[in-house]
Write a protein that holds these residues in place. Sequence first.
Motif, PDB file in Angstrom:
ATOM      1  N   SER A 150      35.498 -80.278   1.526  1.00  0.00           N
ATOM      2  CA  SER A 150      35.623 -80.433   2.976  1.00  0.00           C
ATOM      3  C   SER A 150      35.238 -81.818   3.470  1.00  0.00           C
ATOM      4  O   SER A 150      35.160 -82.049   4.677  1.00  0.00           O
ATOM      5  CB  SER A 150      34.756 -79.383   3.686  1.00  0.00           C
ATOM      6  OG  SER A 150      35.171 -78.081   3.341  1.00  0.00           O
ATOM      7  N   SER A 151      34.985 -82.747   2.538  1.00  0.00           N
ATOM      8  CA  SER A 151      34.616 -84.101   2.937  1.00  0.00           C
ATOM      9  C   SER A 151      34.779 -85.023   1.739  1.00  0.00           C
ATOM     10  O   SER A 151      34.921 -84.576   0.594  1.00  0.00           O
ATOM     11  CB  SER A 151      33.160 -84.150   3.411  1.00  0.00           C
ATOM     12  OG  SER A 151      32.287 -83.868   2.326  1.00  0.00           O
TER      13      SER A 151
ATOM     14  N   ASP B 257      41.274 -80.189  -4.120  1.00  0.00           N
ATOM     15  CA  ASP B 257      42.089 -80.082  -2.920  1.00  0.00           C
ATOM     16  C   ASP B 257      41.179 -79.819  -1.727  1.00  0.00           C
ATOM     17  O   ASP B 257      40.050 -79.323  -1.890  1.00  0.00           O
ATOM     18  CB  ASP B 257      43.109 -78.950  -3.072  1.00  0.00           C
ATOM     19  CG  ASP B 257      44.360 -79.148  -2.219  1.00  0.00           C
ATOM     20  OD1 ASP B 257      44.416 -80.143  -1.471  1.00  0.00           O
ATOM     21  OD2 ASP B 257      45.272 -78.305  -2.306  1.00  0.00           O
ATOM     22  N   ARG B 258      41.663 -80.140  -0.556  1.00  0.00           N
ATOM     23  CA  ARG B 258      40.906 -79.855   0.668  1.00  0.00           C
ATOM     24  C   ARG B 258      40.887 -78.356   0.937  1.00  0.00           C
ATOM     25  O   ARG B 258      41.861 -77.649   0.652  1.00  0.00           O
ATOM     26  CB  ARG B 258      41.545 -80.569   1.859  1.00  0.00           C
ATOM     27  CG  ARG B 258      40.764 -80.397   3.163  1.00  0.00           C
ATOM     28  CD  ARG B 258      41.462 -81.107   4.308  1.00  0.00           C
ATOM     29  NE  ARG B 258      42.802 -80.544   4.528  1.00  0.00           N
ATOM     30  CZ  ARG B 258      43.683 -81.029   5.391  1.00  0.00           C
ATOM     31  NH1 ARG B 258      43.403 -82.101   6.086  1.00  0.00           N
ATOM     32  NH2 ARG B 258      44.858 -80.457   5.527  1.00  0.00           N
ATOM     33  N   LYS B 259      39.791 -77.850   1.448  1.00  0.00           N
ATOM     34  CA  LYS B 259      39.714 -76.445   1.839  1.00  0.00           C
ATOM     35  C   LYS B 259      40.710 -76.203   2.962  1.00  0.00           C
ATOM     36  O   LYS B 259      40.582 -76.739   4.064  1.00  0.00           O
ATOM     37  CB  LYS B 259      38.296 -76.094   2.291  1.00  0.00           C
ATOM     38  CG  LYS B 259      38.091 -74.612   2.531  1.00  0.00           C
ATOM     39  CD  LYS B 259      36.635 -74.299   2.860  1.00  0.00           C
ATOM     40  CE  LYS B 259      36.432 -72.796   3.019  1.00  0.00           C
ATOM     41  NZ  LYS B 259      35.022 -72.465   3.330  1.00  0.00           N
ATOM     42  N   ASP B 260      41.729 -75.385   2.681  1.00  0.00           N
ATOM     43  CA  ASP B 260      42.850 -75.246   3.598  1.00  0.00           C
ATOM     44  C   ASP B 260      43.643 -74.016   3.164  1.00  0.00           C
ATOM     45  O   ASP B 260      43.650 -73.672   1.973  1.00  0.00           O
ATOM     46  CB  ASP B 260      43.736 -76.500   3.510  1.00  0.00           C
ATOM     47  CG  ASP B 260      44.850 -76.523   4.538  1.00  0.00           C
ATOM     48  OD1 ASP B 260      44.634 -77.096   5.616  1.00  0.00           O
ATOM     49  OD2 ASP B 260      45.933 -75.963   4.261  1.00  0.00           O
TER      50      ASP B 260
ATOM     51  N   ALA C 266      45.755 -74.776   0.218  1.00  0.00           N
ATOM     52  CA  ALA C 266      45.127 -75.360  -0.968  1.00  0.00           C
ATOM     53  C   ALA C 266      45.714 -74.749  -2.236  1.00  0.00           C
ATOM     54  O   ALA C 266      46.190 -73.616  -2.248  1.00  0.00           O
ATOM     55  CB  ALA C 266      43.617 -75.129  -0.931  1.00  0.00           C
TER      56      ALA C 266
ATOM     57  N   ALA D 196      34.253 -84.303  -2.265  1.00  0.00           N
ATOM     58  CA  ALA D 196      35.261 -84.687  -3.251  1.00  0.00           C
ATOM     59  C   ALA D 196      34.622 -85.480  -4.384  1.00  0.00           C
ATOM     60  O   ALA D 196      34.913 -85.260  -5.565  1.00  0.00           O
ATOM     61  CB  ALA D 196      36.371 -85.488  -2.584  1.00  0.00           C
TER      62      ALA D 196
ATOM     63  N   SER E  17      47.069 -80.974  -0.157  1.00  0.00           N
ATOM     64  CA  SER E  17      46.369 -80.779   1.118  1.00  0.00           C
ATOM     65  C   SER E  17      45.143 -81.674   1.254  1.00  0.00           C
ATOM     66  O   SER E  17      44.425 -81.588   2.247  1.00  0.00           O
ATOM     67  CB  SER E  17      45.956 -79.303   1.282  1.00  0.00           C
ATOM     68  OG  SER E  17      47.089 -78.504   1.537  1.00  0.00           O
ATOM     69  N   MET E  18      44.898 -82.533   0.263  1.00  0.00           N
ATOM     70  CA  MET E  18      43.758 -83.450   0.353  1.00  0.00           C
ATOM     71  C   MET E  18      43.889 -84.371   1.566  1.00  0.00           C
ATOM     72  O   MET E  18      44.994 -84.777   1.937  1.00  0.00           O
ATOM     73  CB  MET E  18      43.671 -84.304  -0.912  1.00  0.00           C
ATOM     74  CG  MET E  18      42.879 -83.659  -2.027  1.00  0.00           C
ATOM     75  SD  MET E  18      41.104 -83.596  -1.697  1.00  0.00           S
ATOM     76  CE  MET E  18      40.612 -85.262  -2.101  1.00  0.00           C
ATOM     77  N   ASN E  19      42.747 -84.689   2.169  1.00  0.00           N
ATOM     78  CA  ASN E  19      42.720 -85.705   3.203  1.00  0.00           C
ATOM     79  C   ASN E  19      42.953 -87.062   2.531  1.00  0.00           C
ATOM     80  O   ASN E  19      42.183 -87.462   1.651  1.00  0.00           O
ATOM     81  CB  ASN E  19      41.362 -85.684   3.902  1.00  0.00           C
ATOM     82  CG  ASN E  19      41.287 -86.644   5.070  1.00  0.00           C
ATOM     83  OD1 ASN E  19      41.938 -87.682   5.079  1.00  0.00           O
ATOM     84  ND2 ASN E  19      40.470 -86.299   6.053  1.00  0.00           N
TER      85      ASN E  19
ATOM     86  N   TRP F 216      40.115 -89.443   1.699  1.00  0.00           N
ATOM     87  CA  TRP F 216      39.139 -89.127   0.658  1.00  0.00           C
ATOM     88  C   TRP F 216      39.583 -89.583  -0.729  1.00  0.00           C
ATOM     89  O   TRP F 216      38.791 -89.562  -1.682  1.00  0.00           O
ATOM     90  CB  TRP F 216      38.876 -87.616   0.607  1.00  0.00           C
ATOM     91  CG  TRP F 216      38.442 -87.021   1.908  1.00  0.00           C
ATOM     92  CD1 TRP F 216      37.965 -87.678   3.014  1.00  0.00           C
ATOM     93  CD2 TRP F 216      38.456 -85.636   2.247  1.00  0.00           C
ATOM     94  NE1 TRP F 216      37.679 -86.796   4.016  1.00  0.00           N
ATOM     95  CE2 TRP F 216      37.969 -85.515   3.582  1.00  0.00           C
ATOM     96  CE3 TRP F 216      38.825 -84.481   1.577  1.00  0.00           C
ATOM     97  CZ2 TRP F 216      37.859 -84.297   4.232  1.00  0.00           C
ATOM     98  CZ3 TRP F 216      38.709 -83.258   2.217  1.00  0.00           C
ATOM     99  CH2 TRP F 216      38.228 -83.170   3.535  1.00  0.00           C
TER     100      TRP F 216
END
Length: 690
Positions: free
Chosen positions: A393-394, A379-382, A385, A398, A418-420, A423
């Motif tokens: 974070s990128s 998951d994205r750092k959030d 998450a 990932a 919460s993933m971008n 990515w």
Amino acid sequence: MMRLILIAALLASAAPVAVHAHGKPAPAAPSKPVPKEDLLNPPADAARYVVVSEAGQHGSQWRWQLPDGRTAYRWSQELRGWITEMDQVTTFAPDGTVAAMTVRGVTMSGDAAEEFRTANGRATWKTANDAGEAAAGGWYIPAGGVGIANAPLIGALAAAGDKGLTFLPSGKGRMTFGPTEIIQGPAGPKTVQLAFINGILPSPLPVWLDEQKRHFADISYISVIPAGYEGALKQLRDAQEKATADTVAAIAKHFLTPAAKAPVLFDNVRLFDADKGEFLPARAVLAQEGKIAAVGAAGSLEAPAGTRIIDGRGKTLVPGIWDSHLHIGDDWDVLSNMANGITSFRSPGTTFDRAVDATKRRAEGSLLMGEPFISVIIDRKDPLAAQGAEVVSSAEEAIAAVRRVKDAGLWGVKFYTSMNPAWIAPAAAEAHRLGLHVHGHVPATMKPSEAVAAGYDELTHLNFVVMESMPREVIDKANTRARMEGPARYFKDVDLDAPLMKNFIADLAAKKTIIDPTIVIFEGMLTQDGGKPHPAYAPYMGIISPVIERSAFTSGGYPLVEGLTRDDYRKSYAKMVELVGRLHKAGVPIVAGTDGWGIELIRELEIYRQSGFTPAEALRSATILPARIAGADQRTGSIAVGKEADMVLVDGDASTDLGALRRVVTVVSDGYVMDADELRKAAGYSGRPK
């Protein structure tokens, strides 16, 4: 996972309130919980505990004294969009027991309202879903409330010794003591001791005590620990898991013996042929040296000397059951799963340490667990998450996380909400290059069709299939409670024959995208008013734990969204059941999973039956199909000569009654033949499911 959630619920009070078996239905609950602005605010000198997980801090709990001598508590928390805001005021009797208690506010499951009083030798209680009374004289176990408010009970159990304490509404508990740990905190080194409470859950409930044997912390899926001691979380968890492992290892040793692996002949059984999808009457199956040695007509097989012969008249022999969405949990969890015939499972979200440790101990024979196929959450750092996720974070991070999953020898990656979205494609491509399975929740702002196009092999949870038809404002907030509230509000009005969903279903079928519906979750969330057992749990009432019955089995469903009724929710749920049937009819692969305790799995299959599956098709979703998806179908997933001896004997005819699959009589896992009654007893059950 379910047991860990229940521990967090019982001691951090995240569980919904419900009807106890000895209570009676309460009058209708107030229309609205007490709002946050009307709750008590802790003073600056209040004792503060933090609510934390691997993902970070989620909230706080406070304790302080009121001028009139009563004790006040406050809890404030947000967990991926779900809000808990409550206060509690408790009056203690001279003997230390609770004389009166008032809880107000809201939890993740709705109204937190709860009252308890003692007067004239009687104790009375009332929650948003139940009311009851009994003779006074015991320690009240609340249905909800603030977790740290249970500290006096824990201290009393520590002082009571072997004689233990009587609980209200029912039951009795006692405490045993484990190892100590020296941890670091704001005041320097501190010695804390692990203890276990018997009588609340089926298996021992862990809690940490301070030097005076008072409550210190609760370490679980979500932990509650004094502020300033968060750095000790991993140390305490490791010690707690080791102590649990040592206890359960002795149980594994009892079942995994050479004698248990002697040849076994099941004769006169109704056999489920998962490969063909047929129930065959009057069959015989011989297992020897951990493999299926022969399959034939009843009475036709010769048993080698020393073979155990089991008469299967009136029973059905099925392949070992798979739960395709069952987080590993702790060692008691996996023992319970085995007692219910789950000999293989997919754990879609397990930390590296737990995955590697559990798999290693299973191979060594010190952990009685079905074969796991484990994914790690990315998951994205959030702040939103997932707990226990590898946070990135990128796109490059990932991809690196995907490689770590492969290096650990695990099975798949699970992307989260919460993933971008940008990515997903590069990370999924790397996962496929490495031979990993790709599944997960659909990230906020991304539609499920876009996730499939980006590389998802599988969509996890039916609400993320439903998300294709949701308004943009729901899709954009799918990493919050909108992922539940949107489908609950809107799906009842979605036309499954309109091009949007019709074409999406056809595309899923064409790509053979797998769906893991966990629809049993939504039955509980969307259809239940509270006050009677959830259909998944009704067969287990009276044999697991009266506390769990009150806090989980008879709880109400998801809180109503403004302007909607429970009937509106039920209509959306009915449309979800219809969607499962349409997916199946179109040829979309469906695998049965629970995201729960495992005991919900047969109800999942029963719902598939309601949606249009035949009994054989429903059972294939929990046997050969998940084995095929996991790449294990050449050695397990069906009862065929040469395959591993993973089988379950159940009481009844599963071809006409899928509920028979709950009535497990004998479990064979990796050739070990185990009595299900003994397994249930070891896991803390007091009898067979009804």
